[in-house]
Design a protein around this motif. Sequence first.
Motif, PDB file in Angstrom:
ATOM      1  N   LYS A  67       0.809  -1.217   0.000  1.00  0.00           N
ATOM      2  CA  LYS A  67       0.000   0.000   0.000  1.00  0.00           C
ATOM      3  C   LYS A  67       0.847   1.273   0.000  1.00  0.00           C
ATOM      4  O   LYS A  67       0.305   2.365  -0.166  1.00  0.00           O
ATOM      5  CB  LYS A  67      -0.937   0.000   1.206  1.00  0.00           C
ATOM      6  N   ILE A  70       2.797   3.914  -4.681  1.00  0.00           N
ATOM      7  CA  ILE A  70       1.797   4.750  -5.357  1.00  0.00           C
ATOM      8  C   ILE A  70       2.326   5.115  -6.740  1.00  0.00           C
ATOM      9  O   ILE A  70       3.458   5.607  -6.861  1.00  0.00           O
ATOM     10  CB  ILE A  70       1.489   6.032  -4.549  1.00  0.00           C
ATOM     11  N   THR A  91      -8.067  10.537 -11.826  1.00  0.00           N
ATOM     12  CA  THR A  91      -7.251   9.438 -11.298  1.00  0.00           C
ATOM     13  C   THR A  91      -5.789   9.844 -11.197  1.00  0.00           C
ATOM     14  O   THR A  91      -5.100   9.482 -10.242  1.00  0.00           O
ATOM     15  CB  THR A  91      -7.374   8.197 -12.202  1.00  0.00           C
ATOM     16  N   ASN A  94      -4.706  12.250  -8.134  1.00  0.00           N
ATOM     17  CA  ASN A  94      -4.750  11.777  -6.760  1.00  0.00           C
ATOM     18  C   ASN A  94      -3.384  11.370  -6.216  1.00  0.00           C
ATOM     19  O   ASN A  94      -3.306  10.851  -5.107  1.00  0.00           O
ATOM     20  CB  ASN A  94      -5.708  10.576  -6.643  1.00  0.00           C
ATOM     21  N   GLU A  97      -2.645  13.183  -2.914  1.00  0.00           N
ATOM     22  CA  GLU A  97      -3.528  12.725  -1.829  1.00  0.00           C
ATOM     23  C   GLU A  97      -3.190  11.303  -1.397  1.00  0.00           C
ATOM     24  O   GLU A  97      -3.133  10.996  -0.201  1.00  0.00           O
ATOM     25  CB  GLU A  97      -4.988  12.793  -2.281  1.00  0.00           C
ATOM     26  N   ASP A  98      -2.957  10.416  -2.371  1.00  0.00           N
ATOM     27  CA  ASP A  98      -2.624   9.021  -2.043  1.00  0.00           C
ATOM     28  C   ASP A  98      -1.293   8.924  -1.309  1.00  0.00           C
ATOM     29  O   ASP A  98      -1.136   8.128  -0.384  1.00  0.00           O
ATOM     30  CB  ASP A  98      -2.581   8.180  -3.314  1.00  0.00           C
ATOM     31  N   THR A  99      -0.338   9.748  -1.728  1.00  0.00           N
ATOM     32  CA  THR A  99       0.980   9.718  -1.094  1.00  0.00           C
ATOM     33  C   THR A  99       0.911  10.240   0.337  1.00  0.00           C
ATOM     34  O   THR A  99       1.482   9.641   1.259  1.00  0.00           O
ATOM     35  CB  THR A  99       1.991  10.547  -1.906  1.00  0.00           C
ATOM     36  N   GLU A 101      -1.639  10.261   2.281  1.00  0.00           N
ATOM     37  CA  GLU A 101      -2.391   9.306   3.097  1.00  0.00           C
ATOM     38  C   GLU A 101      -1.512   8.123   3.495  1.00  0.00           C
ATOM     39  O   GLU A 101      -1.533   7.678   4.658  1.00  0.00           O
ATOM     40  CB  GLU A 101      -3.619   8.824   2.329  1.00  0.00           C
TER      41      GLU A 101
END
Length: 410
Positions: A67, A70, A91, A94, A97-99, A101
């Motif tokens: 997880k 990214i 997509t 993000n 934001e994904d990093t 999180e």
Amino acid sequence: MSTVTLHVGQCGNQVGKSFLKNLIDTEEVKESLTYIDNSGKLRSVHVDSEPKVVHKLQKSLSQVREKNIICGKRGRGTNWALGYYGLKSETENNLVEDTTEALRKEIERCDSYCGVVLMHSLSGGTGSGLGSRLCEVIRDDYPMNYLLSCTFAPFSSGESPLQHYNSLLTLSALQRYSDGIILTYNDEILYRLQKQASDNIVSMENINQQTSKNLCGVFLPTDTLRPQSGLTIGSEPWELLRSTCPMPSTKFIHINHKAKSKVSWENLIGLSLQNLTKHNKQGEPFGCLSGVAIGRGDQSGLFHQALEKGFSQRIRTSYNCVKWNPFPLDTWSAKQKIVQGKENFSSITIAANYSNIVEYLSTVRYKAKLMYDNQAYLHWYWRYGATQDLFEEAFNTVDGIIEDYKAAVS
């Protein structure tokens, strides 16, 4: 003390792969839980705008959490603006934001979180643009924790026509948001490796491995910073900042690393100082605000004996340490050597806040300004959201760094 490493872009992940392998091979790192947690997983997050490099890293490093990988579906075209502002696609937008999180969750797993070590390039679109954006976000989200950037300068011969713009904008962002910047010059690493190679052929993998050795020289545990309990606490990256960055406006760190077997500490120190560039192109001497000399493989305590015999003064003289700092050089030592493959040599690493950065900054500023005044390639930056004010601010920031260094060493 726990440290999270964040690897951005192709360069940051390729150097990070070699660096993390060194950490895994070091027993003291596993015991300290600085870079590796109780479950044996690395405290690292990896992000790239393309999947190829990070997926390859994931296959070779099983200790990385799935997880914490990214990736996007398309690159950033070596464009800082595209990396910083992102694509309009939902997509692809993000990544930030994904990093953040994934980084938040990794930080929450830490017992005593100290800061982030960010690895990225100055010239790539993802490393420079997304790296700058993440640096800004991390500073906003964790203002009381450390943020140390390990950034890699492109070859002067040219990797991209946009590299001077990218480098200028990234350096400006790092100056605003980071606590310290370890700047590695690809040209310098290449030159030293070519001198050692019998056939004069050096691959990018060789450069990445040497760069990781330089970083291991300052980040791996040392006996000097070990408390009386005997357990290493992983304070090396943050003690490095306190030792080498006495002023917030001058925080660029240069690393000089030399490893060799079957030589005395006196000879090893002498060899490391031979590699040092002491003057600029005009013949003016560089100066050092503060530094740390780290000896690894010191099984019998002879490293500190060599320094006491006058080699500490020799280092200060070679680096032309400023007179206003009464304690310009700290010394650390470790019995443990840096292990990389079959290599297991004693080494000395000198991390210094060295004014040679002025020459590099001046070159980047001059070339970027020359292109900017002629409106070259600027439409690629305007297209993705960059503005004229952004460039003007970057030029002013770099000018300020240059003036601060000149004033500090004068």
